[in-house]
Design a protein around this motif. Structure first.
Motif, PDB file in Angstrom:
ATOM      1  N   TYR A 166       0.837  -1.201   0.000  1.00 20.64           N
ATOM      2  CA  TYR A 166       0.000   0.000   0.000  1.00 20.64           C
ATOM      3  C   TYR A 166       0.869   1.247   0.000  1.00 20.64           C
ATOM      4  CZ  TYR A 166      -4.221  -2.664   1.378  1.00 20.64           C
ATOM      5  OH  TYR A 166      -5.294  -3.525   1.437  1.00 20.64           O
ATOM      6  N   TYR A 221       0.680   5.760  -0.624  1.00 15.08           N
ATOM      7  CA  TYR A 221      -0.231   6.909  -0.556  1.00 15.08           C
ATOM      8  C   TYR A 221       0.516   8.192  -0.887  1.00 15.08           C
ATOM      9  CZ  TYR A 221      -2.412   3.484   2.562  1.00 15.08           C
ATOM     10  OH  TYR A 221      -2.926   2.331   3.097  1.00 15.08           O
ATOM     11  N   TYR A 270      -0.076  12.214   0.126  1.00 16.67           N
ATOM     12  CA  TYR A 270      -0.808  13.215   0.888  1.00 16.67           C
ATOM     13  C   TYR A 270      -0.226  14.591   0.567  1.00 16.67           C
ATOM     14  CZ  TYR A 270      -2.787   9.641   4.001  1.00 16.67           C
ATOM     15  OH  TYR A 270      -3.476   8.569   4.529  1.00 16.67           O
ATOM     16  N   LEU A 329      -5.514  13.193   1.620  1.00 14.87           N
ATOM     17  CA  LEU A 329      -5.127  12.117   0.717  1.00 14.87           C
ATOM     18  C   LEU A 329      -5.423  12.496  -0.726  1.00 14.87           C
ATOM     19  CD1 LEU A 329      -4.108   9.162   0.512  1.00 14.87           C
ATOM     20  CD2 LEU A 329      -6.502   8.447   0.686  1.00 14.87           C
ATOM     21  N   TYR A 362      -4.043   6.868  -3.803  1.00 11.33           N
ATOM     22  CA  TYR A 362      -3.421   5.752  -3.133  1.00 11.33           C
ATOM     23  C   TYR A 362      -3.398   4.536  -4.061  1.00 11.33           C
ATOM     24  CZ  TYR A 362      -8.099   3.879  -2.151  1.00 11.33           C
ATOM     25  OH  TYR A 362      -9.383   3.380  -2.271  1.00 11.33           O
ATOM     26  N   VAL A 407      -3.052   0.073  -3.817  1.00 14.79           N
ATOM     27  CA  VAL A 407      -2.978  -1.124  -2.974  1.00 14.79           C
ATOM     28  C   VAL A 407      -2.088  -2.199  -3.596  1.00 14.79           C
ATOM     29  CG1 VAL A 407      -5.207  -0.658  -1.926  1.00 14.79           C
ATOM     30  CG2 VAL A 407      -5.081  -2.162  -3.931  1.00 14.79           C
ATOM     31  N   PHE A 456       3.666  14.511   0.809  1.00 14.26           N
ATOM     32  CA  PHE A 456       4.250  13.367   1.495  1.00 14.26           C
ATOM     33  C   PHE A 456       3.785  12.079   0.837  1.00 14.26           C
ATOM     34  CE2 PHE A 456       6.400  15.186   5.039  1.00 14.26           C
ATOM     35  CZ  PHE A 456       5.699  16.340   5.369  1.00 14.26           C
ATOM     36  N   ILE A 488       2.694   1.283   3.655  1.00 14.80           N
ATOM     37  CA  ILE A 488       2.444   0.349   4.744  1.00 14.80           C
ATOM     38  C   ILE A 488       2.281  -1.038   4.147  1.00 14.80           C
ATOM     39  CG2 ILE A 488      -0.074   0.567   4.739  1.00 14.80           C
ATOM     40  CD1 ILE A 488       0.063   0.541   7.835  1.00 14.80           C
ATOM     41  N   ASN A 529      -0.521  -5.049  11.642  1.00 15.03           N
ATOM     42  CA  ASN A 529      -1.510  -4.418  12.508  1.00 15.03           C
ATOM     43  C   ASN A 529      -0.940  -3.359  13.446  1.00 15.03           C
ATOM     44  OD1 ASN A 529      -4.197  -4.238  13.164  1.00 15.03           O
ATOM     45  ND2 ASN A 529      -3.983  -5.573  14.940  1.00 15.03           N
ATOM     46  N   THR A 530       0.096  -2.654  13.017  1.00 19.60           N
ATOM     47  CA  THR A 530       0.650  -1.616  13.891  1.00 19.60           C
ATOM     48  C   THR A 530       0.060  -0.250  13.579  1.00 19.60           C
ATOM     49  OG1 THR A 530       2.446  -1.023  12.400  1.00 19.60           O
ATOM     50  CG2 THR A 530       2.850  -2.832  13.956  1.00 19.60           C
ATOM     51  N   GLY A 531      -0.535  -0.103  12.417  1.00 16.88           N
ATOM     52  CA  GLY A 531      -1.072   1.196  12.020  1.00 16.88           C
ATOM     53  C   GLY A 531      -0.019   2.190  11.622  1.00 16.88           C
ATOM     54  N   GLU A 532       1.246   1.809  11.645  1.00 17.08           N
ATOM     55  CA  GLU A 532       2.303   2.778  11.399  1.00 17.08           C
ATOM     56  C   GLU A 532       2.557   2.952   9.915  1.00 17.08           C
ATOM     57  OE1 GLU A 532       5.985   1.861  13.258  1.00 17.08           O
ATOM     58  OE2 GLU A 532       6.964   3.681  12.535  1.00 17.08           O
ATOM     59  N   LEU A 533       2.166   4.122   9.406  1.00 23.23           N
ATOM     60  CA  LEU A 533       2.528   4.497   8.049  1.00 23.23           C
ATOM     61  C   LEU A 533       3.980   4.963   8.064  1.00 23.23           C
ATOM     62  CD1 LEU A 533      -0.235   6.733   6.406  1.00 23.23           C
ATOM     63  CD2 LEU A 533       0.377   4.389   5.850  1.00 23.23           C
ATOM     64  N   PHE A 580       6.534   7.375   6.316  1.00 26.00           N
ATOM     65  CA  PHE A 580       6.487   8.567   5.474  1.00 26.00           C
ATOM     66  C   PHE A 580       7.848   8.884   4.879  1.00 26.00           C
ATOM     67  CE2 PHE A 580       2.350  10.531   6.054  1.00 26.00           C
ATOM     68  CZ  PHE A 580       1.860   9.915   7.193  1.00 26.00           C
ATOM     69  N   GLY A 581       7.822   9.444   3.676  1.00 22.08           N
ATOM     70  CA  GLY A 581       9.007  10.082   3.125  1.00 22.08           C
ATOM     71  C   GLY A 581       9.214  11.431   3.787  1.00 22.08           C
ATOM     72  N   ARG A 624     -11.544   1.580  12.618  1.00 26.27           N
ATOM     73  CA  ARG A 624     -10.648   0.443  12.825  1.00 26.27           C
ATOM     74  C   ARG A 624      -9.630   0.782  13.922  1.00 26.27           C
ATOM     75  NH1 ARG A 624      -6.799  -2.048   8.137  1.00 26.27           N
ATOM     76  NH2 ARG A 624      -5.711  -3.584   9.384  1.00 26.27           N
ATOM     77  N   LEU A 670      -4.874   6.872  15.474  1.00 26.49           N
ATOM     78  CA  LEU A 670      -3.425   6.979  15.555  1.00 26.49           C
ATOM     79  C   LEU A 670      -3.010   8.403  15.900  1.00 26.49           C
ATOM     80  CD1 LEU A 670      -4.179   5.191  12.655  1.00 26.49           C
ATOM     81  CD2 LEU A 670      -1.922   4.410  13.322  1.00 26.49           C
ATOM     82  N   TYR A 674       0.394  10.963  15.663  1.00 26.96           N
ATOM     83  CA  TYR A 674       1.709  11.192  15.072  1.00 26.96           C
ATOM     84  C   TYR A 674       2.265  12.511  15.598  1.00 26.96           C
ATOM     85  CZ  TYR A 674       1.029   7.572  11.503  1.00 26.96           C
ATOM     86  OH  TYR A 674       0.841   6.376  10.845  1.00 26.96           O
ATOM     87  N   ALA A 684       8.798  14.732   8.231  1.00 23.53           N
ATOM     88  CA  ALA A 684       7.687  13.783   8.117  1.00 23.53           C
ATOM     89  C   ALA A 684       7.098  13.460   9.489  1.00 23.53           C
ATOM     90  CB  ALA A 684       8.183  12.505   7.457  1.00 23.53           C
ATOM     91  N   PHE A 732       5.346   8.151  14.037  1.00 23.44           N
ATOM     92  CA  PHE A 732       4.281   7.429  14.723  1.00 23.44           C
ATOM     93  C   PHE A 732       4.478   7.476  16.235  1.00 23.44           C
ATOM     94  CE2 PHE A 732       1.132   4.207  15.210  1.00 23.44           C
ATOM     95  CZ  PHE A 732       1.608   3.295  16.135  1.00 23.44           C
ATOM     96  N   MET A 772      -1.020   3.753  18.389  1.00 22.73           N
ATOM     97  CA  MET A 772      -2.238   3.282  17.737  1.00 22.73           C
ATOM     98  C   MET A 772      -3.171   2.766  18.817  1.00 22.73           C
ATOM     99  SD  MET A 772      -2.924   0.411  14.802  1.00 22.73           S
ATOM    100  CE  MET A 772      -2.853  -1.055  15.805  1.00 22.73           C
TER     101      MET A 772
END
Lengths: 114, 111
Positions: free
Chosen positions: A31, A33, A35, A45, A48, A50, A90, A94, A99-103, A105-106, B31, B34, B36, B42, B45, B48
């Motif tokens: 995935y 994205y 932004y 956004l 994106y 997938v 940006f 991911i 399941n960490t949710g951490e995107l 980023f550049g 879901r 989060l 940041y 940038a 994180f 979450m």
């Protein structure tokens, strides 16, 4: 590990010019994205993807195009630059199912359109 | 339309103060939420949150989620000048891990 790499870091464009912001990740993330961030406005956004060959519009896609021919690369194209596209862009990625949710980023690309 | 609202939008405190940053949301599907931190470049994180009432903690920072009242708070105790940053709250609505961000809270910590 380079992570997410964006180029260029800074660019000044004239109205009507075109350019491509490059984004590459080496983490095998599926995935990705794009932004944009305007002062005091959070991140919005644009587009994106997938996976390779699959792209979709986000919240603010007008004036932009993307492609995803490989897993690693996700370039953002501005066809006819307008002052409203002055922003910081940006790219992020991911791994789906992680399941960490951490995107990740550049570092951002600051674009000014005059 | 999914919405994430952060407050206050900016805050100035002195070193050693404790701050509470707020984030409320209205989304069709939830879901996770989060947080940041964004300094010069940038966003990085922080936390979450997926379950109500369970505090996440990292050093002087902590965060909690209330899924009934649809909000989260981020607490920073004993603030330092290095905490000066924009704090972004985002909600993952589960659709391809797209995040909806709030406008961010600009925190300035004065020596």
């Amino acid at each position: 590990n380079a992570g997410v790499t964006q180029t260029p870091k800074f660019r000044i464009l004239k109205i009507g010019q075109s350019m491509t912001l490059q984004c590459a990740q080496d983490m095998n993330h599926n995935y990705m994205y794009w932004y944009r961030q305007d002062p005091g406005m959070g991140l919005k956004l644009i587009y994106y993807s997938v996976g390779a060959g699959i792209t979709d519009k986000g919240e603010v896609p007008n004036g932009y195009n993307v492609s995803r021919s490989t897993t690693e690369d996700f370039p953002l194209r501005l066809e006819l630059a307008a002052p409203s596209q002055t922003s910081v862009y940006f790219c992020a990625s991911i791994l789906a199912g992680r399941n960490t949710g951490e995107l990740f980023f550049g570092e951002g690309s600051r674009l000014t359109v005059l | 339309e999914d919405k994430v609202v952060q407050s206050p939008l900016s805050l100035v405190v002195h070193e050693g103060d404790t701050v509470t940053l707020n984030c409320s949301y209205e989304v069709t599907n939830f879901r996770s939420l989060l947080w940041y931190k964004q300094e010069k470049k940038a966003p990085t994180f922080l936390f979450m949150l997926t379950s109500s009432g369970i505090e996440k903690k990292s050093g002087r920072l902590s965060s909690i989620l209330d899924k009934k009242e649809l909000f989260s708070i981020l607490n920073i105790t004993a603030t330092q000048t290095g905490d000066s940053a924009i704090y972004l709250c985002a909600v993952d609505t589960g659709a391809n891990s797209k995040l909806t961000f709030g406008k961010g809270i600009t925190l300035s910590v004065r020596p």
